[in-house]
Structure formats: structure tokens, C-alpha cells
Design a protein around this motif. Structure first.
Motif, mmCIF file in Angstrom:
data_model
loop_
_atom_site.group_PDB
_atom_site.id
_atom_site.type_symbol
_atom_site.label_atom_id
_atom_site.label_comp_id
_atom_site.label_asym_id
_atom_site.label_seq_id
_atom_site.Cartn_x
_atom_site.Cartn_y
_atom_site.Cartn_z
ATOM 1 N N ALA B 344 0.872 -1.170 0.000
ATOM 2 C CA ALA B 344 0.000 0.000 0.000
ATOM 3 C C ALA B 344 0.913 1.224 0.000
ATOM 4 O O ALA B 344 1.709 1.381 0.909
ATOM 5 C CB ALA B 344 -0.878 -0.016 1.242
ATOM 6 N N PRO B 345 0.807 2.096 -1.013
ATOM 7 C CA PRO B 345 1.749 3.222 -1.094
ATOM 8 C C PRO B 345 1.618 4.148 0.112
ATOM 9 O O PRO B 345 0.536 4.314 0.668
ATOM 10 C CB PRO B 345 1.319 3.950 -2.364
ATOM 11 N N LEU B 346 2.738 4.754 0.493
ATOM 12 C CA LEU B 346 2.720 5.729 1.595
ATOM 13 C C LEU B 346 1.847 6.905 1.197
ATOM 14 O O LEU B 346 1.774 7.276 0.026
ATOM 15 C CB LEU B 346 4.137 6.247 1.859
ATOM 16 N N SER B 347 1.212 7.511 2.178
ATOM 17 C CA SER B 347 0.454 8.725 1.862
ATOM 18 C C SER B 347 1.447 9.824 1.487
ATOM 19 O O SER B 347 2.616 9.786 1.860
ATOM 20 C CB SER B 347 -0.352 9.151 3.089
ATOM 21 N N ALA B 348 0.946 10.822 0.745
ATOM 22 C CA ALA B 348 1.824 11.884 0.239
ATOM 23 C C ALA B 348 2.533 12.583 1.395
ATOM 24 O O ALA B 348 3.726 12.878 1.325
ATOM 25 C CB ALA B 348 1.007 12.886 -0.574
ATOM 26 N N GLU B 349 1.811 12.774 2.473
ATOM 27 C CA GLU B 349 2.374 13.495 3.612
ATOM 28 C C GLU B 349 3.543 12.731 4.230
ATOM 29 O O GLU B 349 4.629 13.283 4.460
ATOM 30 C CB GLU B 349 1.258 13.681 4.649
ATOM 31 N N LEU B 350 3.306 11.450 4.463
ATOM 32 C CA LEU B 350 4.332 10.615 5.081
ATOM 33 C C LEU B 350 5.550 10.516 4.164
ATOM 34 O O LEU B 350 6.698 10.592 4.601
ATOM 35 C CB LEU B 350 3.750 9.225 5.359
ATOM 36 N N SER B 351 5.256 10.381 2.880
ATOM 37 C CA SER B 351 6.324 10.285 1.887
ATOM 38 C C SER B 351 7.212 11.534 1.927
ATOM 39 O O SER B 351 8.432 11.454 1.884
ATOM 40 C CB SER B 351 5.694 10.092 0.513
ATOM 41 N N GLU B 352 6.579 12.702 2.038
ATOM 42 C CA GLU B 352 7.329 13.958 2.112
ATOM 43 C C GLU B 352 8.169 14.013 3.381
ATOM 44 O O GLU B 352 9.322 14.436 3.362
ATOM 45 C CB GLU B 352 6.360 15.145 2.113
ATOM 46 N N ASN B 353 7.551 13.586 4.479
ATOM 47 C CA ASN B 353 8.256 13.548 5.753
ATOM 48 C C ASN B 353 9.540 12.732 5.651
ATOM 49 O O ASN B 353 10.610 13.169 6.077
ATOM 50 C CB ASN B 353 7.363 12.877 6.802
ATOM 51 N N VAL B 354 9.395 11.536 5.087
ATOM 52 C CA VAL B 354 10.551 10.664 4.941
ATOM 53 C C VAL B 354 11.609 11.336 4.081
ATOM 54 O O VAL B 354 12.793 11.341 4.408
ATOM 55 C CB VAL B 354 10.120 9.302 4.310
ATOM 56 N N ALA B 355 11.158 11.947 2.982
ATOM 57 C CA ALA B 355 12.102 12.590 2.060
ATOM 58 C C ALA B 355 12.854 13.721 2.753
ATOM 59 O O ALA B 355 14.065 13.882 2.569
ATOM 60 C CB ALA B 355 11.352 13.110 0.835
ATOM 61 N N SER B 356 12.155 14.488 3.590
ATOM 62 C CA SER B 356 12.825 15.625 4.220
ATOM 63 C C SER B 356 13.860 15.146 5.237
ATOM 64 O O SER B 356 14.896 15.785 5.425
ATOM 65 C CB SER B 356 11.801 16.558 4.868
ATOM 66 N N ILE B 357 13.566 14.026 5.896
ATOM 67 C CA ILE B 357 14.565 13.496 6.831
ATOM 68 C C ILE B 357 15.767 12.935 6.074
ATOM 69 O O ILE B 357 16.918 13.145 6.447
ATOM 70 C CB ILE B 357 13.931 12.421 7.734
ATOM 71 N N LEU B 358 15.463 12.253 4.957
ATOM 72 C CA LEU B 358 16.552 11.670 4.172
ATOM 73 C C LEU B 358 17.481 12.749 3.625
ATOM 74 O O LEU B 358 18.674 12.515 3.425
ATOM 75 C CB LEU B 358 15.982 10.835 3.026
ATOM 76 N N ALA B 359 16.926 13.942 3.386
ATOM 77 C CA ALA B 359 17.744 15.032 2.847
ATOM 78 C C ALA B 359 18.896 15.357 3.796
ATOM 79 O O ALA B 359 19.941 15.843 3.370
ATOM 80 C CB ALA B 359 16.871 16.253 2.606
ATOM 81 N N THR B 360 18.721 15.077 5.083
ATOM 82 C CA THR B 360 19.784 15.394 6.041
ATOM 83 C C THR B 360 20.730 14.212 6.274
ATOM 84 O O THR B 360 21.739 14.361 6.958
ATOM 85 C CB THR B 360 19.178 15.783 7.406
ATOM 86 N N VAL B 361 20.386 13.052 5.738
ATOM 87 C CA VAL B 361 21.254 11.885 5.921
ATOM 88 C C VAL B 361 22.471 11.990 5.022
ATOM 89 O O VAL B 361 22.348 12.318 3.841
ATOM 90 C CB VAL B 361 20.469 10.579 5.611
ATOM 91 N N LYS B 362 23.633 11.776 5.569
ATOM 92 C CA LYS B 362 24.820 11.827 4.720
ATOM 93 C C LYS B 362 25.759 10.681 5.035
ATOM 94 O O LYS B 362 25.688 10.067 6.081
ATOM 95 C CB LYS B 362 25.538 13.156 4.863
#
Lengths: 314, 362, 362
Positions: B344-362
Motif C-alpha cells: 500500500a503506497p505511503l500517503s503523500a504526507e508521510l512520503s514527504e516527511n521521509v524525504a525531508s529526513i533523508l535530505a539530512t542523511v549523509k
């Protein structure tokens, strides 16, 4: 020239070839012991935390390691014994059929056919067990509980899927059949021809010849072969894990939904999700399996040695 | 020796060896001949963990490797526990796990991460768990949490039990023993199933755990449960919805209605669930709302996480993990996994949340 | 065989006191007919449900066993009767064993053939394959390399140890080896995998180590006891007269072993080695732990993960995608491939054994 040289050669002159060769054999023999010691050491070190683990490290109602491993040991030995009881007579039968009954030309092909069974990977035995064997034997189990339910082993309620310890034992029996058969066959074929001919010449029937000449000659080999099969049955992982419907109890009934599980299958089932001391507990059960094998082999050794008089070899 | 007799097999063997030693037809540098100028990623990313993610990871890895031909992704579906252990020891780039990191694990060190940094849980995989059954003559079945719990803990043992009949007035339920099939291996599916029963029912009587707490039929893995239910008589079991095939599934009572599983309803309950309290701000561990009464939601779901470092000790690996996990959580990635693994695909909101956290992962 | 003796008073005809030549066959057919008739009667009178072929054959055979024993006892005497009974039992043991063999082979072939016959199955790996298609080239290569290396390690060690046990060893070391080799047969395969993993993780200080050679070591641990045990049995069977004859001619001991003992028992040893290969080539659990899982080709035993056929089969079965039929088909086709590989190896080994074994006796 003759006497002196002969005297020295008889006194086992060590040739370089001999020395190299015998050293090589000693080294590889010791290597085996070293590997085994390493495995044992690894198991021992890894399992130490399990013996002192707190009660809450174990699932369910078990409080310490011994309570946890007890039913598993029972299940392991129980399944292996059931399998062996089915496999050994059949395997001896097959080996005799190939070595002494089947027409010579056919025999090799037949032997090859049985060897094929050894080639089937255990995952396939597992798949076959759940998709073919279990549904096939279930109606038979239902009848068995109806007619012989009064006999403790066949007490109901019968399993709804047929994936019981008896099914597992059948699968294990089929798995170890080729191992036992192959070795028995080779040994029966090595029976001194003179013994056989002597028996026949004295007027023995074919079966009398076999029971007087072939079986006594082959007895240590049969036991060896059975023990190899037993080892396989004790340690078999994937097929048991896939086929059995397990529980952590000592249960003698063969046909119910809840069956005692085996150590190896239990490790395979629970290892992927294990963490922390759970891993140690599972490895400690592996150590126990080691000990079980040790004991079983000791018993078998005693049996073989007490029958040594019958050994026809050399 | 007769060489004519041995010649032929030898020749066949020789040809076979030649054929085998050649490269696989689907590999090689064919993909880089296109407009591959965008991708600069190279290397091998080894990861492991939850077997529930296995099929989805295959699809993600395939799509990612096509876009980045010099990258190889290996995901061992070895199990959540093994995956987390390997990750904590520093043996893999990220871990797939059906349960989030425990407080205990967070208190320790992470081998692959830069010293003194932590790891975070990112939900990337939502799958409804279906309750499947195989009873001759019954195609549809409605159950509430109490009845379901009673069936699986062995209190209800026959298909014509009054409790089941009351919920299914139209069905003709046979006089047949129930064989309730559970997972014999420890699994996240069992943990989520028992969590649902523990929270939503009053009759379960046990805590959530990844070991099934009662007796009954056990079977190994999702495939084992599905085949036991398919081949058995009067069977019921629970399995990842994507593997259900042609089996009938139970509609669960949510509020006053009976809800059959759908990806949308599963995503809905995840979107409506709060984060676990008392964790780092960038940790998206979810506290699933099993007691929902909203009939839009299907409460029996499995959420699986990707566990990644905040900062990797090896920057190159960090870059690779970041790119790959970002792809997994992206809309495109979720669509690929929905198609091939039935998530079941992630909701758009959750997907964005994950993406914003990943942006800080290095 | 014409070894039958007649103990009763001699009559004129040579065939007196014997059952007619073809009688066992006719009795068998008659028994089956009787059993079938009983089943039919039961069905007509509705005592039991269903005429069934398996039941007919099983019960018919039991009737045959009794009939041949009684008939032969009446006509030929007790000793002949026992002989006939045992012959029938031995033959039925053989037939019984053919039933599961046939069932497994038929199941594997019918399920595996569809995917087995697709052209991509033998020239592709699973890299970038989702759903249908793909192949096992990577797994075949991996299995051959890993098992081949395991054989290279364990056959010399195992054979030399067996030689030590039969030709040299008498003291405590020999007894220790014999005993502990037996114990080694009981090492569960998964423990062998864990051992190899722990060993190499320690040696290379890499907690995530996965490589093909580690798999070979794990398999060798499982293989060695089978090799030792079977070759020891075979070497023991070489008559001492042969060794003594060689010594009497002044042949050194090591040459006696190489030129006399080994060739005499080569057929048995090869059978044992093939058994041991067959024993380990299908192992899944240890390889999953130490050789790992990958969808791509890898020819290098000493670096990176390497796919093997059993792991492939297991994985296809365990993590199925939405198009589950494609996965199941590939699993069965992989199993079929594995069986075929062992068959070919077996054939090759027999040829080799025939070339080297001395031409006498049977």
C-alpha cells in the motif's frame, strides 16, 4: 647379497614416499579433529550466556534453558527414530534387491535411480512435503484416528492440514533412504563370493544364503550406514521447518496439529528474528544437538563393538 | 578405455562449460549507452532484514540499478532481527525491519554510522495483513476482533459456532473443526497480528509478540501459511495480503461495518496513526491505531521500516544509501513496489516527511 | 536361480513339489483382482466410500504375500516358502521406495518445466528482473564454484583420514577420529554456516562478511564426515590378501595403497563422494548466512556475495511478488536444475570410477 638386504627391507625401511604419505594422512585426520574442536569451541563460547539467561529471555512459559531445550531434544530424537524405523528395513530391502535379486543388467540402473533421491535438495523435499504428501496422507490419518484412536499414538483430534510429525518422519525417511541404501548396496556387493557359493552349494535357498552369508558380513556396514542416516535425520533443517506444524511440548501423538519440533528446525525458524541473548539460546540448542549426536553415536558404537565377532571384513 | 564412448559426454560438458562461462545476457554495460550521464553513483550496497520487504526490495533494486547501471544492490531477506543485528554491528548499509529500533538498541553504538550519531526508523513499506480461510461452500466471512481472537487462541473450535453464525447470518457454515494456522517462525507479521488482537479484542488475553503465543497449526513463512491454508480442510490463517492469491479473505469489523482489506484502507490507518512518543524528532516510528472505528481504515496492517544512519562513517556509502532509500520512499518507488509486490503506497504526507529526513542523511 | 533343493521324497518328475514357473505373477494379479473386488463390494454396499487404486494395490500386495507364503508352504515346504516371502518383501521394499521418488520427480518436472524451458532461464541472471523472466545463470555458477571448492577441500582431507583410519591408525588418535567423525555428522547445517560466518568475521574483522569461499568452508564441514565414513567402509572391504600380496612383492606401503587399495575400492569411494556432494549441494541455511544473496553474477569466490541454487529456490519460494506464479515456477525450475546437475555429476563420477577400477569380479 640376499640375506642382509632382505633383513633390512623386512625391518620396515622408511621410504620418503611412505613418510610423506603417512604424515599426510595423520595431518588430515588431526585437521578434522581441529575443525571439530573449533566448531565445538565456537558453540560453547556462544552458548554460555544462554545457560544463565533470565526467565524473560525465553518465550512462553519456560523459565530456564533446560526447560526450553527439553522438548526440543525429545522432538529431535523422536522424529529421527521414527524416520530410521521406516527407512532402515526398506533400505536393506532395496540394497538386497539391487545386489542379489534384480537381474544383473538392471541392477546398476536401479541403483542409480535410488541415488537420484539423494540428489533432491532438502528445500524440494520441504515443498513436496507440504504441497503433495501432507494433503495426500490427511484422509488416511482421519481413518487411522477413527479406527485406532484408542491407541495412544494415534489419538485425535487429527490435524487439519496433515503436517504432523509422522509426515515429517516419512519425509526424513525418504531423505535418508538413499544414503543408507547406497552404502548397504556397496557392502552387500563386497560379500565374499566364496561364502555365498558355499551356502548355495550346501543347499541353502537364496534367502538362507543371504541371512547366513550376506547379512552377517554386512552388519557393521548396515549400522554405519544407519548412523550416517541418523546423523542426517537429526540435523535436517529446512525440510522439517517447512513441513512440520511445531509446538514446544513433549507430545507422543503422531497425528495432531501440535507436534514436538526438532532442534535444527527450531533454529532455522527462530534465528532470523532472534537478537541479543536469543541468538545465544538458539546456538546453545545447537550445542545440545551436538551432545545428542555424541550420545547416540556412543550407543551405536557399543552395539557395533559387541557384535564385532560377526564382522566378515578382513 | 573406449574414447568414442566418453567422447560425446566430454564434448557436451565442454560446450556446457563454454556456455556457462559466458556472461549473463541481461547483464553488462548495455544500460550505460543511453543517456546515463546523470548517474554518477557507483559501488555495491549490501543490506538485509525483513523478509516481508523481499519482493519489494527486488523491484526497487531492479529499477534503481537500471537508472544507475554501476550500482549493485543486494538485499538479504534474512529476517528483521538478523537485519538489525547486522546493521548494528556495521555489516550492512541499512536494515529493513518490521519493528522499529528498541530503546535498548538506540542506547548502543551503530557500527556503520559516524561515531556518536544515531540511526532512525523510516517507514517505507505498508502492507495489509489478510485473514485467509478455506472452508468448502463459504466464500465470504465477516468477523470481529473478539471472534477472531477466540478462533486463534483455541476457544472457538468449530465453524458452526454460534459467535461465527451470528456475524454471518447468510453463510452456510459447516460442522467442521477449525484449523487455525499461524506462523511457526518468529515474524513481524505475527507481531502485528497479535498486536491487533491484543488491542482491538477483549478475548485475546496475551501481549503482542513476534512468537505466536498459543498452540494450533504452525507453518513456516508467509508461503507456508498460504499453502497450509490452501491444502488443508477448514483452515484459517493470516498472511501478507500480496500473497493471498485466490483464497477468500475475511472482512473485519471496524466501527459498525465490515471492512475488507484494500491498499487504500491500509494506507489510511497508517496516515491516521501518531508517531511513537519520546523519540528523536527525525525518527518516524509509528504507533498504529488498531482500535480505529473509522470504516475507511483497515487496522490489520504491517509497517516495515528502513533503518538508516543519520551520518555514515563512510560518506560514499551514505550517498548510496541516501539515494536508494529516497527512491524507495518516493512516489515512483512506491508505485513500482505496489505493482510488483502489492504494497500500500505511503500517503503523500508521510512520503514527504521521509524525504525531508533523508535530505539530512549523509 | 536353479539352486532350489528338494528335501521331500524324490518323485519321478524334476518339477514335482514346486510351484509352476509363472505362478508368483498369476498369484499377484489374482490378489489385486480380489482386493479390487472387495473394494467394489464395499462401495456397492456403501460400507466404505470410494473405490481406490492405491488401496487396491496395497491390500492386493498384502494378500499376495500371505497367499504365496501359504501356497508355497503347502507345495514346496517351509524353507522355500520363507524364501518366496522374503523375495516378495524385498521386491516390495524396492517398489515402495520408488513411489516417493516418482512422486518427487514428477512434481518437480511438471512444476518446473514451464520456466525451465524459457530461453532466458540459462543465459540470464536475476539482475533487474521483476516478475516474469530472468534466469539462474548466476546461481548455477555459484553452486558449481562453491560446491566444487568444498569438494576440493573435503575429498583430500576426508579420503586421507579414511586411509589413516584403515591403513595406519590403531591408537588413541584413530579412535578419537572415528568417534568424532560420527559426531560431526550431527552438526546441523545452520550451525556450520554460523561457524563459518563467525570464523571469517573474526579473521577479516568485517561483521558483514559474505563470500563464496566461506560457503565452501561451511559445506566442507558438512561434507567431510560423509566422505570419511563412506570411504572408510569401502577401504575396510578391500581384502587383506591383496595388501599382503603387494607387500610380498616388495611394493612400498604408500604405493600399495595408491595402486592396489584405492583402485579396488574406487567405485565405492566415488559413490560415497557423490553422496556427500548430493548431501551438501542442496543446503540452503548455511549458504544464506555466509555466501549471501544476490541477483547479479559473481565469478569470484573470494569477494562479494554469491548466489547458489538452493538459496535461489528458497528465496523465490519465500519472497514472492504479486505475480507469484512466476516466482513459484522459477523455484521449481531451479530445483529441477539442481537435480539435473547432481545427475550429470553422478554419471560423470561413475564413468571415472569405471575407468579406474580394476576389471575383475563383479
Amino acid at each position: 647379497m640376499t640375506t642382509t638386504v632382505a633383513a633390512t627391507t623386512i625391518k620396515a625401511r622408511q621410504r620418503p614416499g611412505d613418510r610423506v604419505f603417512s604424515t599426510a594422512t595423520v595431518v588430515s585426520g588431526s585437521l578434522i579433529l581441529a575443525v571439530l574442536a573449533a566448531v565445538a569451541l565456537f558453540l560453547l563460547v556462544e552458548s554460555l550466556p544462554a545457560f544463565v539467561a533470565e526467565a524473560d529471555a525465553f518465550s512462553g512459559e519456560t523459565n530456564n534453558f533446560m526447560e526450553y531445550v527439553g522438548p526440543l531434544v525429545f522432538g529431535t530424537v523422536w522424529a529421527a527414530i521414527l524416520a530410521l524405523l521406516m527407512a532402515v528395513p526398506v533400505a536393506i530391502g532395496i540394497a538386497l534387491f539391487i545386489s542379489h535379486f534384480a537381474p544383473r543388467k538392471l541392477a546398476q540402473g536401479l541403483g542409480y535411480l535410488i541415488d537420484l533421491l539423494a540428489a533432491v535438495p532438502s528445500v524440494v523435499f520441504g515443498l513436496w512435503g507440504i504441497t503433495v504428501l501432507a494433503p495426500l496422507v490427511r484422509p488416511f490419518y482421519v481413518t487411522l484416528t477413527e479406527w485406532f484412536g484408542w491407541f495412544p499414538l494415534f489419538e485425535g483430534p487429527v490435524s487439519g492440514t496433515g503436517r504432523t510429525i509422522l509426515t515429517v518422519a516419512v519425509v526424513l525417511a525418504v531423505m535418508i533412504l538413499p544414503i543408507i541404501t547406497a552404502i548397504c548396496r556397496e557392502i552387500f556387493l563386497q560379500t565374499p563370493l566364496l561364502h555365498e557359493e558355499a551356502a548355495l552349494a550346501l543347499g541353502a535357498t537364496r534367502w538362507e544364503m543371504i541371512s547366513m552369508a550376506v547379512l552377517p558380513f554386512g552388519r557393521p556396514g548396515i549400522i554405519s550406514a544407519s548412523m550416517l542416516g541418523l546423523g542426517r535425520a537429526l540435523g535436517e533443517t529446512m525440510a522439517v521447518a517447512m513441513v512440520l506444524s511445531p509446538s514446544a511440548e513433549v507430545i507422543f501423538q503422531l497425528l495432531t496439529a501440535e507436534n514436538p519440533t526438532t532442534i535444527a528446525a527450531n533454529i532455522a525458524l527462530n534465528f532470523p528474528e532472534a537478537h541479543g541473548v536469543g541468538v545465544n539460546i538458539l546456538l546453545a540448542t545447537g550445542l545440545i544437538l551436538f551432545l545428542v549426536t555424541l550420545v547416540v553415536n556412543m550407543i551405536a558404537r557399543v552395539i557395533i563393538n559387541s557384535r564385532k565377532a560377526f564382522s566378515g571384513a578382513n | 578405455m573406449n574414447f568414442k564412448r566418453f567422447g560425446r559426454p566430454a564434448a557436451i560438458a565442454f560446450v556446457a562449460v563454454i556456455a556457462l562461462s559466458s556472461c549473463a545476457a541481461n547483464e553488462g554495460d548495455t544500460a550505460s549507452t543511453g543517456d546515463g550521464a546523470e548517474s554518477t553513483l557507483t559501488g555495491t550496497l549490501n543490506a538485509g532484514g525483513a523478509s516481508s520487504q523481499g519482493a519489494a526490495q527486488e523491484a526497487w533494486a531492479a529499477a534503481f540499478q537500471i537508472a544507475n547501471p554501476d550500482v549493485t544492490i543486494n538485499y538479504d531477506p534474512s529476517g528483521s532481527g538478523a537485519g538489525r543485528e547486522a546493521f548494528i554491528a556495521g555489516g550492512s548499509g541499512f536494515a529493513g525491519s518490521d519493528s522499529y529500533l528498541s530503546e535498548e538498541e538506540l542506547a548502543g553504538e551503530f557500527g556503520a554510522c559516524a561515531p556518536d550519531t544515531l540511526a532512525v526508523d523510516l517507514p517505507v513499506y505498508i502492507s495489509p495483513i489478510a485473514v485467509i480461510f478455506n472452508v468448502e461452500g463459504v466464500d465470504e466471512l465477516n468477523l470481529d476482533a473478539d471472534t477472531l481472537a477466540s478462533i486463534f487462541n483455541g476457544t472457538i473450535t468449530n465453524w458452526n459456532d454460534a459467535a461465527i453464525v451470528a456475524l454471518n447470518p447468510d453463510a452456510t457454515l459447516p460442522d467442521l473443526a477449525i484449523a487455525a494456522v499461524h506462523r511457526s517462525d518468529d515474524s513481524g507479521t505475527t507481531e502485528n497480528f497479535t498486536d491487533y488482537l491484543a488491542q482491538a479484542s477483549t478475548t485475546w488475553g496475551e501481549e503482542a509478540s513476534d512468537t505466536f503465543p498459543f498452540g494450533g497449526e504452525g507453518a513456516q513463512g508467509t508461503s507456508g501459511v498460504v499453502s497450509a491454508v490452501t491444502n488443508g480442510v477448514g483452515t484459517i490463517g493470516y498472511a501478507d495480503a500480496s500473497q493471498v492469491n485466490d483464497l477468500s479473505t475475511v472482512a473485519l469489523k471496524v466501527g459498525d461495518e465490515f471492512v475488507a482489506y484494500t491498499p487504500e484502507a491500509a494506507a489510511e490507518v497508517v496516515a491516521g496513526s501518531p508517531l511513537v512518543e519520546g523519540r528523536a524528532a527525525d525518527d518516524l516510528a509509528l504507533d498504529l491505531n488498531r482500535q480505529t472505528t473509522n470504516p475507511e481504515e483497515y487496522p490489520l496492517v504491517l509497517v516495515s521500516y528502513a533503518i538508516v544512519c543519520n551520518e555514515y562513517a563512510d560518506a560514499e556509502q551514505g550517498e548510496l544509501v541516501n539515494a536508494y532509500v529516497t527512491y524507495m520512499a518516493s512516489e515512483a518507488g512506491q508505485a513500482v513496489a505496489e505493482e510488483s509486490a502489492g504494497i500500500a503506497p505511503l500517503s503523500a504526507e508521510l512520503s514527504e516527511n521521509v524525504a525531508s529526513i533523508l535530505a539530512t542523511v549523509k | 536361480m536353479s539352486t532350489d533343493t528338494i528335501i521331500r521324497p524324490i518323485t519321478n518328475s524334476l518339477t514335482a513339489g514346486k510351484l509352476p514357473k509363472r505362478s508368483p505373477l498369476w498369484i499377484l494379479l489374482a490378489s489385486w483382482v480380489v482386493a479390487g473386488a472387495v473394494f467394489l463390494v464395499l462401495q456397492v454396499t456403501e460400507v466404505a466410500d470410494g473405490f481406490n487404486v492405491i488401496g487396491t494395490i496395497v491390500f492386493g500386495t498384502v494378500i499376495y504375500l500371505i497367499a504365496i507364503y501359504l501356497l508355497s508352504r503347502m507345495v514346496e515346504g517351509a524353507r522355500q516358502a520363507k524364501d518366496r516371502l522374503m523375495t516378495a518383501l524385498v521386491a516390495s521394499a524396492f517398489i515402495i521406495s520408488l513411489v516417493p521418488l516418482g512422486s518427487i520427480i514428477i512434481t518437480t518436472v511438471t512444476n518446473g518445466l514451464p520456466a525451465f524451458l524459457t530461453p532466458s532461464f540459462f543465459n540470464s541472471s536475476m539482475r533487474n528482473v521483476v516478475g516474469e523472466g530472468g534466469g539462474v545463470l548466476h546461481a548455477i555458477t555459484g553452486t558449481l564454484l562453491v560446491t566444487g571448492m568444498a569438494t576440493l577441500i573435503s575429498v583430500p582431507i576426508g579420503l586421507l583420514s579414511a586411509i589413516y583410519l584403515t591403513e595406519y591408525g590403531t591408537g588413541r588418535l584413530a579412535r578419537a577420529i572415528t568417534f568424532f567423525v560420527d559426531v560431526m555428522t550431527g552438526i546441523p547445517s545452520i550451525v556450520a554456516g554460523l561457524f563459518a560466518f563467525a570464523l571469517f568475521a573474526l579473521l577479516f574483522n568485517d561483521p558483514g562478511i559474505r563470500f563464496g569461499f566461506g560457503g565452501s568452508i561451511a559445506l566442507a564441514v558438512l561434507m567431510i564426515p560423509v566422505v570419511v565414513r563412506s570411504s572408510e567402509e569401502m577401504l575396510k572391504l578391500v581384502p587383506n590378501e591383496l595388501r599382503e600380496a603387494a607387500y610380498a612383492l616388495g611394493v612400498p606401503k604408500w604405493l600399495t595403497i595408491m595402486k592396489v587399495v584405492l583402485p579396488t575400492s574406487v567405485a565405492g569411494i566415488v559413490t560415497g563422494v557423490m553422496l556427500s556432494i548430493a548431501r551438501v549441494i542442496g543446503e540452503t541455511a548455511p549458504l544464506l548466512i555466509i555466501a549471501g544473496f544476490t541477483a547479479s553474477m559473481n565469478y569470484d569466490l573470494f569477494s562479494e556475495r554469491m548466489m547458489t541454487l538452493p538459496v535461489f529456490v528458497y528465496n523465490q519460494y519465500v519472497s514472492q511478488g504479486v505475480d507469484s506464479q512466476a516466482y513459484v515456477d522459477r523455484a521449481w525450475a531451479g530445483a529441477l536444475t539442481l537435480i539435473l546437475i547432481v545427475m550429470v555429476l553422478n554419471l560423470a563420477a561413475r564413468l571415472i570410477a569405471r575407468i579406474f577400477s580394476p576389471k575383475f569380479g563383479r
